[in-house]
Scaffold this motif. Structure first.
Motif, PDB file in Angstrom:
ATOM      1  N   VAL A 240      11.907   0.111   8.323  1.00  0.00           N
ATOM      2  CA  VAL A 240      12.495   1.198   8.988  1.00  0.00           C
ATOM      3  C   VAL A 240      11.311   2.046   9.723  1.00  0.00           C
ATOM      4  CG1 VAL A 240      13.881   3.420   8.604  1.00  0.00           C
ATOM      5  CG2 VAL A 240      14.211   1.316   7.153  1.00  0.00           C
ATOM      6  N   LEU A 241      11.528   2.023  10.937  1.00  0.00           N
ATOM      7  CA  LEU A 241      10.475   2.799  11.877  1.00  0.00           C
ATOM      8  C   LEU A 241      11.044   4.088  12.124  1.00  0.00           C
ATOM      9  CD1 LEU A 241       9.213  -0.044  14.202  1.00  0.00           C
ATOM     10  CD2 LEU A 241       8.373   0.804  11.857  1.00  0.00           C
ATOM     11  N   ASP A 242      10.158   4.978  12.026  1.00  0.00           N
ATOM     12  CA  ASP A 242      10.409   6.357  12.492  1.00  0.00           C
ATOM     13  C   ASP A 242      11.529   7.021  11.528  1.00  0.00           C
ATOM     14  OD1 ASP A 242       8.709   6.253  14.538  1.00  0.00           O
ATOM     15  OD2 ASP A 242       9.917   5.067  15.946  1.00  0.00           O
ATOM     16  N   LEU A 243      11.386   6.719  10.271  1.00  0.00           N
ATOM     17  CA  LEU A 243      12.220   7.373   9.396  1.00  0.00           C
ATOM     18  C   LEU A 243      12.053   8.953   9.417  1.00  0.00           C
ATOM     19  CD1 LEU A 243      14.264   6.871   7.126  1.00  0.00           C
ATOM     20  CD2 LEU A 243      12.364   6.890   5.421  1.00  0.00           C
ATOM     21  N   GLN A 244      13.020   9.659   9.594  1.00  0.00           N
ATOM     22  CA  GLN A 244      12.928  11.072   9.404  1.00  0.00           C
ATOM     23  C   GLN A 244      13.216  11.764   8.108  1.00  0.00           C
ATOM     24  OE1 GLN A 244      12.824  12.635  12.471  1.00  0.00           O
ATOM     25  NE2 GLN A 244      12.965  14.886  11.895  1.00  0.00           N
ATOM     26  N   ALA A 245      12.157  12.461   7.540  1.00  0.00           N
ATOM     27  CA  ALA A 245      11.792  13.130   6.388  1.00  0.00           C
ATOM     28  C   ALA A 245      11.214  14.242   6.492  1.00  0.00           C
ATOM     29  CB  ALA A 245      11.615  12.096   5.103  1.00  0.00           C
ATOM     30  N   SER A 246      11.507  15.460   5.672  1.00  0.00           N
ATOM     31  CA  SER A 246      10.859  16.762   5.661  1.00  0.00           C
ATOM     32  C   SER A 246      10.110  16.988   4.762  1.00  0.00           C
ATOM     33  CB  SER A 246      11.923  17.778   6.206  1.00  0.00           C
ATOM     34  OG  SER A 246      12.892  17.919   5.158  1.00  0.00           O
TER      35      SER A 246
ATOM     36  N   GLN B  10      15.002  10.345  -1.237  1.00  0.00           N
ATOM     37  CA  GLN B  10      16.775  10.487  -0.907  1.00  0.00           C
ATOM     38  C   GLN B  10      16.879   9.498   0.276  1.00  0.00           C
ATOM     39  OE1 GLN B  10      17.529  14.508   0.080  1.00  0.00           O
ATOM     40  NE2 GLN B  10      18.080  14.969  -2.112  1.00  0.00           N
ATOM     41  N   ALA B  11      16.291   9.512   1.299  1.00  0.00           N
ATOM     42  CA  ALA B  11      16.575   8.585   2.368  1.00  0.00           C
ATOM     43  C   ALA B  11      16.190   7.182   1.952  1.00  0.00           C
ATOM     44  CB  ALA B  11      15.581   8.765   3.457  1.00  0.00           C
ATOM     45  N   LEU B  12      15.093   6.816   1.287  1.00  0.00           N
ATOM     46  CA  LEU B  12      14.820   5.645   0.660  1.00  0.00           C
ATOM     47  C   LEU B  12      15.970   5.056  -0.312  1.00  0.00           C
ATOM     48  CD1 LEU B  12      11.205   5.810   0.294  1.00  0.00           C
ATOM     49  CD2 LEU B  12      12.191   4.628   1.978  1.00  0.00           C
ATOM     50  N   ALA B  13      16.525   5.841  -1.054  1.00  0.00           N
ATOM     51  CA  ALA B  13      17.249   5.600  -1.853  1.00  0.00           C
ATOM     52  C   ALA B  13      18.719   5.111  -1.339  1.00  0.00           C
ATOM     53  CB  ALA B  13      17.800   6.681  -3.028  1.00  0.00           C
ATOM     54  N   ALA B  14      19.039   5.981  -0.230  1.00  0.00           N
ATOM     55  CA  ALA B  14      20.151   5.660   0.622  1.00  0.00           C
ATOM     56  C   ALA B  14      20.133   4.216   1.218  1.00  0.00           C
ATOM     57  CB  ALA B  14      20.388   6.608   1.716  1.00  0.00           C
ATOM     58  N   GLU B  15      19.123   4.039   1.894  1.00  0.00           N
ATOM     59  CA  GLU B  15      18.552   2.607   2.423  1.00  0.00           C
ATOM     60  C   GLU B  15      18.918   1.366   1.379  1.00  0.00           C
ATOM     61  OE1 GLU B  15      17.868   1.723   5.680  1.00  0.00           O
ATOM     62  OE2 GLU B  15      18.038   3.738   6.457  1.00  0.00           O
TER      63      GLU B  15
ATOM     64  N   GLU C 123      23.674   5.312  -4.665  1.00  0.00           N
ATOM     65  CA  GLU C 123      22.423   5.841  -4.404  1.00  0.00           C
ATOM     66  C   GLU C 123      21.813   6.746  -5.302  1.00  0.00           C
ATOM     67  OE1 GLU C 123      21.511   9.236  -1.005  1.00  0.00           O
ATOM     68  OE2 GLU C 123      23.103   7.877  -0.477  1.00  0.00           O
ATOM     69  N   SER C 124      22.570   7.463  -6.134  1.00  0.00           N
ATOM     70  CA  SER C 124      22.155   8.572  -7.236  1.00  0.00           C
ATOM     71  C   SER C 124      21.264   7.639  -8.361  1.00  0.00           C
ATOM     72  CB  SER C 124      23.225   9.273  -7.668  1.00  0.00           C
ATOM     73  OG  SER C 124      24.516   8.574  -8.160  1.00  0.00           O
ATOM     74  N   GLU C 125      22.032   6.512  -8.675  1.00  0.00           N
ATOM     75  CA  GLU C 125      21.081   5.880  -9.702  1.00  0.00           C
ATOM     76  C   GLU C 125      19.597   5.564  -9.077  1.00  0.00           C
ATOM     77  OE1 GLU C 125      21.242   1.512 -11.779  1.00  0.00           O
ATOM     78  OE2 GLU C 125      22.702   1.840  -9.845  1.00  0.00           O
ATOM     79  N   ILE C 126      19.700   4.873  -8.056  1.00  0.00           N
ATOM     80  CA  ILE C 126      18.359   4.645  -7.293  1.00  0.00           C
ATOM     81  C   ILE C 126      17.325   5.641  -7.238  1.00  0.00           C
ATOM     82  CG2 ILE C 126      17.034   3.647  -5.517  1.00  0.00           C
ATOM     83  CD1 ILE C 126      19.463   1.934  -4.997  1.00  0.00           C
ATOM     84  N   LEU C 127      17.885   7.057  -6.874  1.00  0.00           N
ATOM     85  CA  LEU C 127      17.159   8.266  -6.704  1.00  0.00           C
ATOM     86  C   LEU C 127      16.720   8.678  -8.070  1.00  0.00           C
ATOM     87  CD1 LEU C 127      15.863  10.330  -4.825  1.00  0.00           C
ATOM     88  CD2 LEU C 127      18.417  11.461  -5.205  1.00  0.00           C
ATOM     89  N   ALA C 128      17.686   8.556  -8.829  1.00  0.00           N
ATOM     90  CA  ALA C 128      16.925   9.162 -10.343  1.00  0.00           C
ATOM     91  C   ALA C 128      16.075   8.321 -10.984  1.00  0.00           C
ATOM     92  CB  ALA C 128      18.287   8.812 -11.262  1.00  0.00           C
TER      93      ALA C 128
ATOM     94  N   VAL D 234       6.083   1.990   1.065  1.00  0.00           N
ATOM     95  CA  VAL D 234       6.496   0.725   0.691  1.00  0.00           C
ATOM     96  C   VAL D 234       7.407   1.056  -0.505  1.00  0.00           C
ATOM     97  CG1 VAL D 234       6.066  -1.593  -0.281  1.00  0.00           C
ATOM     98  CG2 VAL D 234       4.862  -0.821   1.684  1.00  0.00           C
ATOM     99  N   LEU D 235       8.501   0.859  -0.650  1.00  0.00           N
ATOM    100  CA  LEU D 235       9.717   0.991  -1.756  1.00  0.00           C
ATOM    101  C   LEU D 235       9.748  -0.381  -2.459  1.00  0.00           C
ATOM    102  CD1 LEU D 235      11.805   2.540  -3.429  1.00  0.00           C
ATOM    103  CD2 LEU D 235      13.149   1.902  -1.700  1.00  0.00           C
ATOM    104  N   VAL D 236       9.469  -0.264  -3.810  1.00  0.00           N
ATOM    105  CA  VAL D 236       9.597  -1.408  -4.518  1.00  0.00           C
ATOM    106  C   VAL D 236      10.851  -1.099  -5.658  1.00  0.00           C
ATOM    107  CG1 VAL D 236       8.643  -3.442  -6.031  1.00  0.00           C
ATOM    108  CG2 VAL D 236       7.332  -2.472  -4.043  1.00  0.00           C
ATOM    109  N   LEU D 237      12.027  -1.819  -5.691  1.00  0.00           N
ATOM    110  CA  LEU D 237      12.940  -1.836  -6.800  1.00  0.00           C
ATOM    111  C   LEU D 237      13.165  -3.210  -7.508  1.00  0.00           C
ATOM    112  CD1 LEU D 237      15.475   0.303  -4.805  1.00  0.00           C
ATOM    113  CD2 LEU D 237      13.754   1.201  -6.533  1.00  0.00           C
ATOM    114  N   TRP D 238      13.153  -3.328  -8.768  1.00  0.00           N
ATOM    115  CA  TRP D 238      13.140  -4.344  -9.462  1.00  0.00           C
ATOM    116  C   TRP D 238      13.908  -4.454 -10.714  1.00  0.00           C
ATOM    117  CZ3 TRP D 238       9.458  -7.759  -7.133  1.00  0.00           C
ATOM    118  CH2 TRP D 238       9.142  -8.911  -7.466  1.00  0.00           C
ATOM    119  N   PRO D 239      14.818  -5.445 -10.567  1.00  0.00           N
ATOM    120  CA  PRO D 239      15.749  -5.488 -11.820  1.00  0.00           C
ATOM    121  C   PRO D 239      14.983  -5.461 -13.368  1.00  0.00           C
ATOM    122  CG  PRO D 239      15.936  -7.479 -10.678  1.00  0.00           C
ATOM    123  CD  PRO D 239      14.919  -6.642  -9.931  1.00  0.00           C
TER     124      PRO D 239
END
Length: 159
Positions: free
Chosen positions: A13-19, A26-31, A40-45, A100-105
């Protein structure tokens, strides 16, 4: 499997908007939720729980948010370049613009720590970081990540 093999251009994802760090997570969890078919809430938590242990900023404007998710499934690695850097509570006080977001089971524990380690090594080279910041397309980012991963793999072979 190399970390670069886990980041197809669809996961760049290029030029991701986050403040802020919060809106970035939150944006990464949504992606990630969209790609994994998970909440999304499980990933964000999971990401927030990990950040509560300490910032996952690596320095030099790079962050490596990561978490283990309950159950089975495929690991996912996302690369994001932010439109504008955000404060991420980095030790060097540099704002973060490469993530770089890494999510692993949890059920697939093998590979998690090596993936994090390889990612850290691939992102330590200032030249690669400059190229990632200047890349014009997802394909160019993938190419830089592949070269960086190959270089670090070669260094590991020499050890």
């Amino acid at each position: 499997m190399s970390i670069s093999d886990r980041i197809p251009t669809a996961n760049i994802v290029l030029d991701l908007q986050a403040s802020s760090k919060r809106t970035l997570l939150q944006a990464l969890a949504a992606e990630a939720a969209e790609r994994l078919g998970r909440s999304e809430s499980e990933i964000l938590a999971a990401l927030q729980d990990r950040e509560a242990l300490g910032s996952t900023a690596l320095g030099r404007g790079v962050a490596l948010p990561h978490a283990r998710l309950p159950g089975n499934g495929q690991p996912i690695v996302l690369f994001a370049r932010l439109r504008r850097a955000v404060d991420y509570e980095a030790r060097d006080d540099e704002p973060v613009d490469l993530v770089v977001l890494v999510l692993w089971p949890e059920a697939e524990a093998d590979g998690f720590l090596p993936a994090l380690s390889e990612t850290c090594r691939a992102l330590r080279e200032p030249h690669a970081l400059r190229q990632l910041r200047a890349a014009a397309s997802e394909a160019e980012v993938a190419s830089v990540l592949n070269r960086a991963a190959d270089t670090t793999a070669d260094e590991g072979d020499d050890a």
